[in-house]
Design a protein around this motif. Structure first.
Motif, PDB file in Angstrom:
ATOM      1  N   VAL A  13       1.071  -0.548  -0.313  1.00 20.60           N
ATOM      2  CA  VAL A  13      -0.156  -0.221   0.044  1.00 20.60           C
ATOM      3  C   VAL A  13       1.196   1.339  -0.116  1.00 20.60           C
ATOM      4  N   VAL A  14       0.924   1.822  -0.859  1.00 20.34           N
ATOM      5  CA  VAL A  14       1.807   3.209  -1.146  1.00 20.34           C
ATOM      6  C   VAL A  14       0.866   3.963  -1.502  1.00 20.34           C
ATOM      7  N   LEU A  15       1.563   5.214  -0.037  1.00 21.14           N
ATOM      8  CA  LEU A  15       0.787   6.100   0.852  1.00 21.14           C
ATOM      9  C   LEU A  15       1.732   7.534   0.235  1.00 21.14           C
ATOM     10  N   TYR A  16       0.819   8.644  -0.692  1.00 24.19           N
ATOM     11  CA  TYR A  16       1.659   9.473  -0.997  1.00 24.19           C
ATOM     12  C   TYR A  16       0.587  11.203   0.017  1.00 24.19           C
ATOM     13  N   GLN A  17       1.729  11.673  -0.103  1.00 25.14           N
ATOM     14  CA  GLN A  17       1.226  12.853   0.391  1.00 25.14           C
ATOM     15  C   GLN A  17       0.017  13.806  -0.491  1.00 25.14           C
ATOM     16  N   HIS A  18      -0.468  14.149  -1.174  1.00 30.10           N
ATOM     17  CA  HIS A  18      -0.644  14.461  -1.955  1.00 30.10           C
ATOM     18  C   HIS A  18      -1.886  13.675  -3.161  1.00 30.10           C
ATOM     19  N   SER A  81       4.908  11.783  11.602  1.00 27.93           N
ATOM     20  CA  SER A  81       4.805  14.436  11.071  1.00 27.93           C
ATOM     21  C   SER A  81       4.861  13.940  10.242  1.00 27.93           C
ATOM     22  N   THR A  82       4.427  13.572   8.741  1.00 30.26           N
ATOM     23  CA  THR A  82       3.731  13.259   7.771  1.00 30.26           C
ATOM     24  C   THR A  82       2.610  12.535   7.677  1.00 30.26           C
ATOM     25  N   ARG A  83       1.740  14.142   6.696  1.00 33.03           N
ATOM     26  CA  ARG A  83       0.359  13.801   6.108  1.00 33.03           C
ATOM     27  C   ARG A  83       0.003  13.458   4.719  1.00 33.03           C
ATOM     28  N   PHE A  84      -0.540  12.245   4.922  1.00 35.83           N
ATOM     29  CA  PHE A  84      -0.641  11.120   3.636  1.00 35.83           C
ATOM     30  C   PHE A  84      -1.986  10.750   3.297  1.00 35.83           C
ATOM     31  N   GLY A  85      -2.088  11.289   2.361  1.00 35.32           N
ATOM     32  CA  GLY A  85      -2.958  10.771   1.589  1.00 35.32           C
ATOM     33  C   GLY A  85      -4.213   9.754   2.111  1.00 35.32           C
ATOM     34  N   GLY A  86      -5.742   9.954   1.983  1.00 33.34           N
ATOM     35  CA  GLY A  86      -6.289   9.223   3.241  1.00 33.34           C
ATOM     36  C   GLY A  86      -5.958   8.072   3.818  1.00 33.34           C
ATOM     37  N   VAL A  87      -5.255   8.698   4.875  1.00 31.96           N
ATOM     38  CA  VAL A  87      -4.880   7.978   6.206  1.00 31.96           C
ATOM     39  C   VAL A  87      -5.303   9.151   7.337  1.00 31.96           C
ATOM     40  N   GLU A  88      -5.403   8.458   8.226  1.00 30.67           N
ATOM     41  CA  GLU A  88      -6.043   8.855   9.602  1.00 30.67           C
ATOM     42  C   GLU A  88      -5.091   8.232  10.468  1.00 30.67           C
ATOM     43  N   ALA A  89      -3.640   8.988  11.812  1.00 33.07           N
ATOM     44  CA  ALA A  89      -3.598   8.904  11.855  1.00 33.07           C
ATOM     45  C   ALA A  89      -3.597   9.358  13.604  1.00 33.07           C
ATOM     46  N   ASN A  90      -3.106   8.467  14.455  1.00 30.60           N
ATOM     47  CA  ASN A  90      -3.497   8.274  15.914  1.00 30.60           C
ATOM     48  C   ASN A  90      -1.760   8.106  16.270  1.00 30.60           C
ATOM     49  N   VAL A  91      -1.357   9.011  16.409  1.00 34.58           N
ATOM     50  CA  VAL A  91       0.361   9.195  17.098  1.00 34.58           C
ATOM     51  C   VAL A  91       0.074   8.230  18.242  1.00 34.58           C
ATOM     52  N   LYS A  92      -0.610   8.788  19.128  1.00 29.71           N
ATOM     53  CA  LYS A  92      -0.378   8.553  20.580  1.00 29.71           C
ATOM     54  C   LYS A  92      -0.351   7.037  20.823  1.00 29.71           C
ATOM     55  N   ASN A 119       5.769  -7.540   7.059  1.00 29.27           N
ATOM     56  CA  ASN A 119       4.976  -6.006   7.336  1.00 29.27           C
ATOM     57  C   ASN A 119       5.731  -5.245   7.524  1.00 29.27           C
ATOM     58  N   ARG A 120       6.132  -4.551   5.783  1.00 28.70           N
ATOM     59  CA  ARG A 120       8.005  -3.774   6.192  1.00 28.70           C
ATOM     60  C   ARG A 120       7.503  -2.553   5.947  1.00 28.70           C
ATOM     61  N   LEU A 121       8.198  -1.341   6.092  1.00 29.40           N
ATOM     62  CA  LEU A 121       8.194  -0.288   5.833  1.00 29.40           C
ATOM     63  C   LEU A 121       9.151   0.299   5.025  1.00 29.40           C
ATOM     64  N   LEU A 122       8.758   0.928   3.149  1.00 32.46           N
ATOM     65  CA  LEU A 122       9.662   1.071   2.400  1.00 32.46           C
ATOM     66  C   LEU A 122       9.523   3.096   1.885  1.00 32.46           C
ATOM     67  N   VAL A 123      10.240   3.538   1.800  1.00 27.38           N
ATOM     68  CA  VAL A 123      10.080   4.332   1.612  1.00 27.38           C
ATOM     69  C   VAL A 123      11.370   5.263   0.538  1.00 27.38           C
ATOM     70  N   THR A 124      10.637   6.368   0.068  1.00 29.10           N
ATOM     71  CA  THR A 124      11.042   7.013  -1.150  1.00 29.10           C
ATOM     72  C   THR A 124      11.347   8.193  -1.310  1.00 29.10           C
ATOM     73  N   GLY A 125      11.310   9.489  -1.910  1.00 31.77           N
ATOM     74  CA  GLY A 125      10.811  10.741  -1.692  1.00 31.77           C
ATOM     75  C   GLY A 125      10.270  10.989  -0.532  1.00 31.77           C
ATOM     76  N   GLU A 126       8.806  11.283  -1.373  1.00 31.14           N
ATOM     77  CA  GLU A 126       7.711  11.293  -0.554  1.00 31.14           C
ATOM     78  C   GLU A 126       6.634  10.885  -0.010  1.00 31.14           C
ATOM     79  N   SER A 127       6.761   9.853  -0.228  1.00 28.56           N
ATOM     80  CA  SER A 127       5.828   8.500  -0.359  1.00 28.56           C
ATOM     81  C   SER A 127       6.807   7.108   0.650  1.00 28.56           C
ATOM     82  N   VAL A 128       5.715   6.369   0.998  1.00 27.92           N
ATOM     83  CA  VAL A 128       5.651   5.383   1.427  1.00 27.92           C
ATOM     84  C   VAL A 128       5.446   4.508   1.436  1.00 27.92           C
TER      85      VAL A 128
END
Length: 141
Positions: A13-18, A81-92, A119-128
C-alpha cells in the motif's frame, strides 16, 4: 471485493502526500527484497524489519475491503509527522487507518483480523509503502 485487487498473497500500500493510497500486488520475492519498484519509483527498506505490528483489513457492511488499519508497535519507525492522503493517524496510540477510497463506513466486527508478518516500511522521496501478507483475502474473493 470493492475495486481493490487483492488477488495476491502479498500487497503493498503506497501512501502519497497529495494522492489517495494505491494498492499493488507483490511477488513473494518482492515482499522480502531490500528494494522494490512500485509504479515509477524505487522503494528502499527502511530498516524497521518485517514486524511493524498487527494489522486489520477494514471492511464495510457488505464485506468489501475498504482499507487497512496498522497498529505500529514502535512509533519511531513510521513518519507520523507527514500527512498522507487517505490516512487517519493516531500518533498517541500508534494507529494508522488507511482508506483505499472515499468510504469510511467500517464494520468493526468484521475488521478484526489481527494479521501480522511480511509487514515492512519502504521509503522513497515523499511517499512510503507498507507491505502486507494477505493470503486469506484471496480465499474470500
Amino acid at each position: 471485493m470493492n475495486n481493490i485487487d487483492v488477488s495476491s498473497e502479498f500487497l503493498a500500500v503506497v501512501l502519497y502526500q497529495h494522492d489517495a493510497p494505491r494498492v499493488m500486488k507483490l511477488t513473494a520475492a518482492e515482499a522480502v527484497a531490500p528494494s522494490i519498484r512500485l509504479g515509477e519509483a524505487d522503494y528502499l527498506d527502511s530498516g524497521a524489519g518485517d514486524w511493524l505490528g498487527f494489522y486489520d483489513w477494514l471492511r464495510n457492511h457488505q464485506g468489501e475491503v475498504i482499507g487497512v488499519q496498522q497498529w505500529v508497535d514502535e512509533t519511531s519507525t513510521f513518519p507520523f509527522s507527514t500527512r498522507f492522503g487517505g490516512v487517519e493517524a493516531n500518533v498517541k496510540h500508534g494507529v494508522l487507518r488507511i482508506f483505499f477510497g472515499q468510504s469510511r463506513e467500517v464494520d468493526e466486527e468484521n475488521s478484526c483480523d489481527q494479521d501480522f508478518g511480511s509487514n515492512r516500511l519502504l521509503v522513497t522521496g515523499e511517499s512510503v509503502a507498507l507491505t502486507f501478507h494477505a493470503p486469506h483475502l484471496i480465499a474470500e474473493r
